[in-house]
Design an enzyme around this catalytic site. Structure first.
Site, PDB file in Angstrom:
ATOM      1  CB  THR A   5      -0.869   0.080   1.273  1.00  0.00           C
ATOM      2  OG1 THR A   5      -1.727  -1.037   1.296  1.00  0.00           O
ATOM      3  CG2 THR A   5      -1.698   1.333   1.319  1.00  0.00           C
ATOM      4  CB  SER A 161       3.611   3.226  -8.724  1.00  0.00           C
ATOM      5  OG  SER A 161       3.773   4.013  -9.880  1.00  0.00           O
ATOM      6  CB  CYS A 164       7.308   1.059  -3.523  1.00  0.00           C
ATOM      7  SG  CYS A 164       6.676  -0.084  -2.270  1.00  0.00           S
ATOM      8  CB  THR A 167       3.456   1.195  -4.555  1.00  0.00           C
ATOM      9  OG1 THR A 167       3.671   1.213  -3.138  1.00  0.00           O
ATOM     10  CG2 THR A 167       2.564   2.352  -4.946  1.00  0.00           C
TER      11      THR A 167
END
Length: 176
Positions: A5, A161, A164, A167
């Site tokens: 997340t 994004s 990570c 993500t």
């Protein structure tokens, strides 16, 4: 740290936007869902809330937080403090693994299970496994551009994004 997340929120004046990615990861290696909705509108659309952590725990916290908002007539700070108190004191709630960012047009708060309610100094908050990347990107964008909050959180999430692995780029943005 909570995996799978990233949530980022930016508040400028009375404008606030929050974004979250859509990835749900089971364990350390399996992506189970790509388009989960981790940012929601609460209290008649006047409050934004985003979560990092266990999905089941987050739904429980969203419900408890919305009940607190109703109980305190939409007073975000009072509802957050009361939720944090309950979260810290209640045996069942104490085991929930999640973090929340909540915001309305007046304030933004990060709420943790250890009873912390933190209002960021700069109107920028981020949580989750990609939170530090999104936070750094949002701060740089706020400092060096004239983008509106919705654009800022979108761009910050795109940066997170790209770095990570927990993500993804299925980004949902909500704004007030």
């Amino acid at each position: 740290m909570f995996h799978a997340t990233t949530i980022v929120a930016v508040k400028k004046g009375e404008q606030v936007a929050m974004a979250g990615d859509g990835q749900v990861t089971m364990g350390q290696a399996t992506v189970m869902k790509h388009k989960a909705r981790k940012v929601r509108r609460l209290f008649h659309g006047k409050v934004l809330a985003g979560f990092a952590g266990s999905v089941a725990d987050a739904f429980t916290l969203f419900e408890k937080f919305e009940n607190k908002l109703e109980e305190y007539q939409g007073n975000l700070q009072r509802a957050a403090v009361e939720l944090a108190k309950d979260w810290r004191m209640d045996k069942a709630l104490r085991n929930l693994e999640a973090l929340l960012i909540v915001a309305d047009k007046q304030s933004m708060l990060l709420i943790s299970g250890s009873g912390e309610v933190i209002e960021p100094d700069d109107g920028i908050a981020a949580i989750g496994s990609g939170g530090n990347y999104a936070l750094a990107a949002a701060r740089a964008l706020v400092k060096n551009t004239d983008l509106q909050p919705a654009q800022l959180v979108q761009e910050a999430m795109e940066v997170a994004s790209s770095i990570c692995v927990y993500t993804n780029d299925q980004i949902i943005v909500e704004e007030l």
